[in-house]
Design an enzyme around this catalytic site. Structure first.
Site, PDB file in Angstrom:
ATOM      1  N   SER A   5      11.894   7.864  -4.140  1.00  0.00           N
ATOM      2  CA  SER A   5      10.580   8.141  -4.711  1.00  0.00           C
ATOM      3  C   SER A   5      10.712   8.556  -6.165  1.00  0.00           C
ATOM      4  O   SER A   5      11.337   9.586  -6.473  1.00  0.00           O
ATOM      5  CB  SER A   5       9.873   9.245  -3.930  1.00  0.00           C
ATOM      6  OG  SER A   5       8.685   9.626  -4.594  1.00  0.00           O
ATOM      7  N   HIS A  28       9.812   3.639  -4.210  1.00  0.00           N
ATOM      8  CA  HIS A  28       8.536   4.228  -3.805  1.00  0.00           C
ATOM      9  C   HIS A  28       7.818   4.802  -5.013  1.00  0.00           C
ATOM     10  O   HIS A  28       8.367   5.632  -5.744  1.00  0.00           O
ATOM     11  CB  HIS A  28       8.790   5.315  -2.765  1.00  0.00           C
ATOM     12  CG  HIS A  28       7.555   5.802  -2.077  1.00  0.00           C
ATOM     13  ND1 HIS A  28       6.957   5.106  -1.048  1.00  0.00           N
ATOM     14  CD2 HIS A  28       6.807   6.922  -2.265  1.00  0.00           C
ATOM     15  CE1 HIS A  28       5.896   5.782  -0.620  1.00  0.00           C
ATOM     16  NE2 HIS A  28       5.778   6.885  -1.352  1.00  0.00           N
ATOM     17  N   ASP A  30       4.463   6.808  -6.157  1.00  0.00           N
ATOM     18  CA  ASP A  30       3.331   7.624  -5.731  1.00  0.00           C
ATOM     19  C   ASP A  30       2.241   7.619  -6.798  1.00  0.00           C
ATOM     20  O   ASP A  30       2.443   8.122  -7.909  1.00  0.00           O
ATOM     21  CB  ASP A  30       3.781   9.062  -5.457  1.00  0.00           C
ATOM     22  CG  ASP A  30       4.570   9.183  -4.177  1.00  0.00           C
ATOM     23  OD1 ASP A  30       4.090   8.679  -3.148  1.00  0.00           O
ATOM     24  OD2 ASP A  30       5.668   9.769  -4.194  1.00  0.00           O
ATOM     25  N   MET A  32      -1.335   9.057  -7.716  1.00  0.00           N
ATOM     26  CA  MET A  32      -2.249  10.146  -7.357  1.00  0.00           C
ATOM     27  C   MET A  32      -3.325  10.285  -8.424  1.00  0.00           C
ATOM     28  O   MET A  32      -3.046  10.142  -9.619  1.00  0.00           O
ATOM     29  CB  MET A  32      -1.480  11.462  -7.224  1.00  0.00           C
ATOM     30  CG  MET A  32      -0.293  11.420  -6.284  1.00  0.00           C
ATOM     31  SD  MET A  32       0.465  13.051  -6.129  1.00  0.00           S
ATOM     32  CE  MET A  32       2.042  12.610  -5.367  1.00  0.00           C
ATOM     33  N   HIS A  61       2.318   3.748  -3.060  1.00  0.00           N
ATOM     34  CA  HIS A  61       1.602   4.628  -2.127  1.00  0.00           C
ATOM     35  C   HIS A  61       0.409   5.210  -2.871  1.00  0.00           C
ATOM     36  O   HIS A  61       0.574   6.073  -3.748  1.00  0.00           O
ATOM     37  CB  HIS A  61       2.561   5.721  -1.641  1.00  0.00           C
ATOM     38  CG  HIS A  61       1.939   6.726  -0.733  1.00  0.00           C
ATOM     39  ND1 HIS A  61       2.558   7.922  -0.431  1.00  0.00           N
ATOM     40  CD2 HIS A  61       0.773   6.720  -0.046  1.00  0.00           C
ATOM     41  CE1 HIS A  61       1.785   8.611   0.393  1.00  0.00           C
ATOM     42  NE2 HIS A  61       0.696   7.912   0.634  1.00  0.00           N
ATOM     43  N   MET A  63      -2.468   7.486  -3.199  1.00  0.00           N
ATOM     44  CA  MET A  63      -3.122   8.719  -2.758  1.00  0.00           C
ATOM     45  C   MET A  63      -4.329   8.922  -3.659  1.00  0.00           C
ATOM     46  O   MET A  63      -4.344   9.798  -4.529  1.00  0.00           O
ATOM     47  CB  MET A  63      -2.136   9.886  -2.813  1.00  0.00           C
ATOM     48  CG  MET A  63      -1.083   9.812  -1.728  1.00  0.00           C
ATOM     49  SD  MET A  63       0.258  11.003  -1.939  1.00  0.00           S
ATOM     50  CE  MET A  63       1.365  10.039  -2.983  1.00  0.00           C
ATOM     51  N   MET A 132       3.006  10.584   6.953  1.00  0.00           N
ATOM     52  CA  MET A 132       3.311  11.666   6.023  1.00  0.00           C
ATOM     53  C   MET A 132       3.896  12.851   6.780  1.00  0.00           C
ATOM     54  O   MET A 132       3.310  13.336   7.748  1.00  0.00           O
ATOM     55  CB  MET A 132       2.043  12.098   5.277  1.00  0.00           C
ATOM     56  CG  MET A 132       1.487  11.055   4.320  1.00  0.00           C
ATOM     57  SD  MET A 132       2.663  10.591   3.012  1.00  0.00           S
ATOM     58  CE  MET A 132       2.933  12.169   2.200  1.00  0.00           C
ATOM     59  N   PHE A 138       2.452  16.620  -3.609  1.00  0.00           N
ATOM     60  CA  PHE A 138       3.559  17.159  -4.389  1.00  0.00           C
ATOM     61  C   PHE A 138       4.887  16.868  -3.701  1.00  0.00           C
ATOM     62  O   PHE A 138       4.970  16.863  -2.469  1.00  0.00           O
ATOM     63  CB  PHE A 138       3.410  18.676  -4.572  1.00  0.00           C
ATOM     64  CG  PHE A 138       2.213  19.065  -5.389  1.00  0.00           C
ATOM     65  CD1 PHE A 138       2.286  19.137  -6.772  1.00  0.00           C
ATOM     66  CD2 PHE A 138       1.003  19.343  -4.773  1.00  0.00           C
ATOM     67  CE1 PHE A 138       1.182  19.483  -7.528  1.00  0.00           C
ATOM     68  CE2 PHE A 138      -0.116  19.698  -5.512  1.00  0.00           C
ATOM     69  CZ  PHE A 138      -0.022  19.759  -6.905  1.00  0.00           C
ATOM     70  N   GLY A 139       5.913  16.642  -4.509  1.00  0.00           N
ATOM     71  CA  GLY A 139       7.252  16.445  -3.973  1.00  0.00           C
ATOM     72  C   GLY A 139       7.927  17.780  -3.692  1.00  0.00           C
ATOM     73  O   GLY A 139       7.424  18.842  -4.062  1.00  0.00           O
ATOM     74  N   GLY A 140       9.062  17.711  -3.015  1.00  0.00           N
ATOM     75  CA  GLY A 140       9.861  18.905  -2.784  1.00  0.00           C
ATOM     76  C   GLY A 140       9.363  19.820  -1.687  1.00  0.00           C
ATOM     77  O   GLY A 140       9.813  20.964  -1.573  1.00  0.00           O
ATOM     78  N   ASP A 170       7.458   9.766   4.871  1.00  0.00           N
ATOM     79  CA  ASP A 170       7.486  10.262   3.499  1.00  0.00           C
ATOM     80  C   ASP A 170       7.231  11.762   3.504  1.00  0.00           C
ATOM     81  O   ASP A 170       6.193  12.218   3.971  1.00  0.00           O
ATOM     82  CB  ASP A 170       6.401   9.537   2.686  1.00  0.00           C
ATOM     83  CG  ASP A 170       6.359   9.969   1.228  1.00  0.00           C
ATOM     84  OD1 ASP A 170       7.232  10.746   0.804  1.00  0.00           O
ATOM     85  OD2 ASP A 170       5.447   9.518   0.514  1.00  0.00           O
TER      86      ASP A 170
END
Length: 217
Positions: A5, A28, A30, A32, A61, A63, A132, A138-140, A170
Protein backbone atom coordinates in the site's frame (compact mmCIF):
# COMPACT_ATOMS: atom_id res chain seq x y z
CA UNK A 1 -0.67 -12.27 -3.61
CA UNK A 2 0.90 -9.26 -1.89
CA UNK A 3 -0.25 -5.70 -2.62
CA UNK A 4 1.99 -3.08 -0.98
CA UNK A 5 0.00 0.00 0.00
CA UNK A 6 1.52 3.29 -1.10
CA UNK A 7 -0.39 4.97 1.72
CA UNK A 8 2.71 4.12 3.77
CA UNK A 9 5.15 5.16 1.05
CA UNK A 10 6.90 8.50 0.55
CA UNK A 11 4.46 10.50 -1.59
CA UNK A 12 7.31 12.67 -2.88
CA UNK A 13 9.02 9.58 -4.35
CA UNK A 14 6.17 7.40 -5.57
CA UNK A 15 7.92 6.18 -8.72
CA UNK A 16 10.94 5.09 -6.67
CA UNK A 17 8.73 3.53 -4.01
CA UNK A 18 6.94 1.50 -6.67
CA UNK A 19 10.27 0.39 -8.10
CA UNK A 20 11.31 -0.81 -4.63
CA UNK A 21 8.59 -3.48 -4.71
CA UNK A 22 8.85 -4.73 -8.30
CA UNK A 23 7.92 -8.27 -7.26
CA UNK A 24 4.54 -7.13 -5.91
CA UNK A 25 1.46 -8.73 -7.43
CA UNK A 26 -0.52 -5.49 -7.20
CA UNK A 27 0.25 -1.98 -6.00
CA UNK A 28 -2.51 -0.83 -3.65
CA UNK A 29 -3.58 2.79 -4.06
CA UNK A 30 -5.80 4.28 -1.36
CA UNK A 31 -7.98 7.12 -2.65
CA UNK A 32 -9.64 9.09 0.16
CA UNK A 33 -11.81 12.20 -0.12
CA UNK A 34 -12.05 13.44 3.50
CA UNK A 35 -15.82 12.83 3.37
CA UNK A 36 -16.42 9.09 3.32
CA UNK A 37 -13.37 8.74 5.57
CA UNK A 38 -11.70 11.43 7.73
CA UNK A 39 -8.54 11.64 5.64
CA UNK A 40 -7.46 13.09 2.30
CA UNK A 41 -4.86 11.31 0.19
CA UNK A 42 -4.57 11.34 -3.59
CA UNK A 43 -6.81 11.23 -6.64
CA UNK A 44 -7.04 10.47 -10.31
CA UNK A 45 -4.15 12.68 -11.58
CA UNK A 46 -1.69 10.90 -9.28
CA UNK A 47 -3.01 7.50 -10.35
CA UNK A 48 -2.59 8.47 -14.01
CA UNK A 49 1.02 9.49 -13.34
CA UNK A 50 1.73 6.37 -11.31
CA UNK A 51 0.36 4.19 -14.12
CA UNK A 52 3.07 5.64 -16.40
CA UNK A 53 5.78 5.04 -13.81
CA UNK A 54 5.24 1.33 -13.07
CA UNK A 55 4.13 -1.87 -14.73
CA UNK A 56 2.79 -3.31 -11.48
CA UNK A 57 -1.00 -3.67 -11.77
CA UNK A 58 -2.71 -0.90 -9.80
CA UNK A 59 -5.30 -1.88 -7.20
CA UNK A 60 -7.27 1.31 -6.55
CA UNK A 61 -9.31 1.33 -3.35
CA UNK A 62 -11.82 4.18 -3.46
CA UNK A 63 -12.78 5.35 0.02
CA UNK A 64 -14.93 8.12 -1.37
CA UNK A 65 -18.48 9.36 -1.59
CA UNK A 66 -20.34 8.96 -4.88
CA UNK A 67 -18.22 6.17 -6.38
CA UNK A 68 -21.02 5.75 -8.94
CA UNK A 69 -19.70 8.93 -10.58
CA UNK A 70 -15.96 8.73 -9.97
CA UNK A 71 -14.97 5.05 -10.14
CA UNK A 72 -15.07 4.79 -13.92
CA UNK A 73 -12.25 7.32 -14.27
CA UNK A 74 -9.82 5.03 -12.48
CA UNK A 75 -10.64 2.14 -14.78
CA UNK A 76 -10.17 4.40 -17.79
CA UNK A 77 -6.82 5.50 -16.36
CA UNK A 78 -5.59 1.91 -16.54
CA UNK A 79 -6.17 0.56 -13.05
CA UNK A 80 -6.22 -3.24 -13.00
CA UNK A 81 -8.74 -3.46 -10.14
CA UNK A 82 -11.02 -0.71 -8.85
CA UNK A 83 -12.73 -1.27 -5.50
CA UNK A 84 -15.67 0.72 -4.16
CA UNK A 85 -17.34 0.56 -0.77
CA UNK A 86 -20.76 -1.01 -0.52
CA UNK A 87 -21.59 1.58 2.14
CA UNK A 88 -21.09 4.42 -0.37
CA UNK A 89 -22.39 2.96 -3.64
CA UNK A 90 -25.90 3.82 -4.80
CA UNK A 91 -26.02 1.22 -7.58
CA UNK A 92 -23.26 -1.35 -6.99
CA UNK A 93 -24.36 -3.57 -9.91
CA UNK A 94 -24.12 -0.69 -12.37
CA UNK A 95 -20.71 0.29 -11.01
CA UNK A 96 -19.40 -3.25 -11.51
CA UNK A 97 -20.71 -3.39 -15.07
CA UNK A 98 -19.23 0.01 -15.91
CA UNK A 99 -15.84 -0.84 -14.45
CA UNK A 100 -15.64 -4.08 -16.38
CA UNK A 101 -16.75 -2.36 -19.58
CA UNK A 102 -13.94 0.16 -19.09
CA UNK A 103 -11.38 -2.62 -18.83
CA UNK A 104 -10.76 -3.11 -15.13
CA UNK A 105 -11.80 -5.67 -12.59
CA UNK A 106 -14.47 -4.63 -10.11
CA UNK A 107 -13.98 -4.86 -6.38
CA UNK A 108 -16.41 -4.45 -3.49
CA UNK A 109 -15.20 -3.51 -0.02
CA UNK A 110 -16.93 -3.82 3.34
CA UNK A 111 -16.01 -2.06 6.58
CA UNK A 112 -15.33 -4.05 9.76
CA UNK A 113 -18.80 -3.35 11.11
CA UNK A 114 -20.64 -4.14 7.89
CA UNK A 115 -22.13 -7.65 7.74
CA UNK A 116 -21.10 -9.86 4.84
CA UNK A 117 -24.14 -12.07 4.25
CA UNK A 118 -26.52 -9.39 2.83
CA UNK A 119 -24.14 -8.78 -0.07
CA UNK A 120 -23.39 -12.33 -1.18
CA UNK A 121 -25.76 -12.12 -4.14
CA UNK A 122 -24.37 -8.71 -5.09
CA UNK A 123 -20.87 -10.18 -5.24
CA UNK A 124 -21.93 -12.28 -8.23
CA UNK A 125 -21.21 -9.13 -10.24
CA UNK A 126 -17.75 -8.53 -8.76
CA UNK A 127 -14.23 -9.90 -9.18
CA UNK A 128 -12.80 -8.96 -5.79
CA UNK A 129 -14.06 -8.85 -2.21
CA UNK A 130 -11.99 -6.51 -0.03
CA UNK A 131 -12.53 -7.13 3.68
CA UNK A 132 -11.35 -4.22 5.81
CA UNK A 133 -9.54 -5.37 8.94
CA UNK A 134 -9.27 -1.82 10.30
CA UNK A 135 -11.60 1.15 10.09
CA UNK A 136 -10.79 2.76 6.74
CA UNK A 137 -9.04 6.12 6.72
CA UNK A 138 -5.57 5.76 8.16
CA UNK A 139 -2.63 3.38 7.89
CA UNK A 140 -0.78 1.81 10.78
CA UNK A 141 -3.87 0.65 12.68
CA UNK A 142 -4.19 -2.52 14.73
CA UNK A 143 -5.53 -5.62 12.96
CA UNK A 144 -9.10 -6.62 13.90
CA UNK A 145 -9.15 -10.46 13.95
CA UNK A 146 -12.94 -10.62 14.32
CA UNK A 147 -13.34 -9.75 10.61
CA UNK A 148 -11.82 -13.10 9.70
CA UNK A 149 -15.23 -14.70 10.23
CA UNK A 150 -16.32 -12.88 7.04
CA UNK A 151 -13.26 -14.19 5.24
CA UNK A 152 -14.03 -17.77 6.29
CA UNK A 153 -17.61 -17.52 5.01
CA UNK A 154 -16.44 -16.01 1.71
CA UNK A 155 -13.76 -18.70 1.35
CA UNK A 156 -16.32 -21.46 1.82
CA UNK A 157 -18.59 -19.94 -0.82
CA UNK A 158 -15.71 -19.56 -3.27
CA UNK A 159 -14.48 -23.10 -2.68
CA UNK A 160 -18.04 -24.40 -3.15
CA UNK A 161 -18.33 -22.57 -6.46
CA UNK A 162 -21.10 -20.25 -5.23
CA UNK A 163 -18.88 -17.18 -5.60
CA UNK A 164 -16.06 -16.39 -8.00
CA UNK A 165 -14.18 -13.61 -6.26
CA UNK A 166 -10.64 -13.04 -5.11
CA UNK A 167 -10.66 -12.49 -1.34
CA UNK A 168 -8.50 -9.53 -0.31
CA UNK A 169 -7.80 -8.08 3.13
CA UNK A 170 -6.59 -4.61 4.09
CA UNK A 171 -5.51 -3.27 7.46
CA UNK A 172 -2.89 -4.19 10.02
CA UNK A 173 -1.34 -6.93 7.89
CA UNK A 174 2.23 -7.75 8.90
CA UNK A 175 4.49 -10.58 10.01
CA UNK A 176 2.39 -11.12 13.14
CA UNK A 177 -1.03 -11.24 11.44
CA UNK A 178 -0.61 -12.52 7.89
CA UNK A 179 -0.61 -16.19 8.86
CA UNK A 180 -3.98 -16.10 10.59
CA UNK A 181 -5.45 -14.16 7.66
CA UNK A 182 -4.02 -16.72 5.25
CA UNK A 183 -5.39 -19.62 7.26
CA UNK A 184 -8.84 -18.00 7.13
CA UNK A 185 -8.68 -18.05 3.34
CA UNK A 186 -7.36 -14.70 2.10
CA UNK A 187 -5.94 -14.64 -1.44
CA UNK A 188 -4.47 -11.13 -1.55
CA UNK A 189 -2.89 -9.22 1.34
CA UNK A 190 -2.58 -5.44 1.43
CA UNK A 191 0.41 -4.41 3.53
CA UNK A 192 1.54 -0.84 4.08
CA UNK A 193 3.84 -0.07 6.99
CA UNK A 194 4.98 -3.71 7.18
CA UNK A 195 6.59 -3.21 3.77
CA UNK A 196 7.33 0.48 3.40
CA UNK A 197 8.32 0.82 7.04
CA UNK A 198 10.94 -1.90 6.62
CA UNK A 199 14.58 -1.18 5.90
CA UNK A 200 14.34 -3.39 2.81
CA UNK A 201 10.79 -3.26 1.34
CA UNK A 202 11.52 -5.96 -1.24
CA UNK A 203 12.77 -8.38 1.41
CA UNK A 204 9.78 -7.62 3.63
CA UNK A 205 7.45 -8.36 0.72
CA UNK A 206 9.17 -11.69 0.05
CA UNK A 207 8.96 -12.68 3.70
CA UNK A 208 5.25 -11.85 3.91
CA UNK A 209 4.51 -13.87 0.77
CA UNK A 210 6.42 -16.86 2.18
CA UNK A 211 4.54 -16.69 5.48
CA UNK A 212 1.18 -16.55 3.73
CA UNK A 213 2.04 -19.42 1.42
CA UNK A 214 3.18 -21.58 4.33
CA UNK A 215 0.01 -20.86 6.28
CA UNK A 216 -2.21 -21.70 3.30
CA UNK A 217 -0.24 -24.90 2.75
Amino acid sequence: MIAPSILSADFARLAEEAAAVQDADWLHVDVMDAHFVPNLTLGLPVVESLRKATEIPLDCHLMIENPDRWAIGYAEAGAHNVTVHVEAAEDPVAIAKNLRAAGSQAGLSIKPGTPFEPYVELLQHYDTLLVMSVEPGFGGQRFMPEVLDKVRVARRLVDAGELRVLVEIDGGIGADTIEQAAEAGVDCFVAGSAIYGAEDPAAALTALRASAAAARG
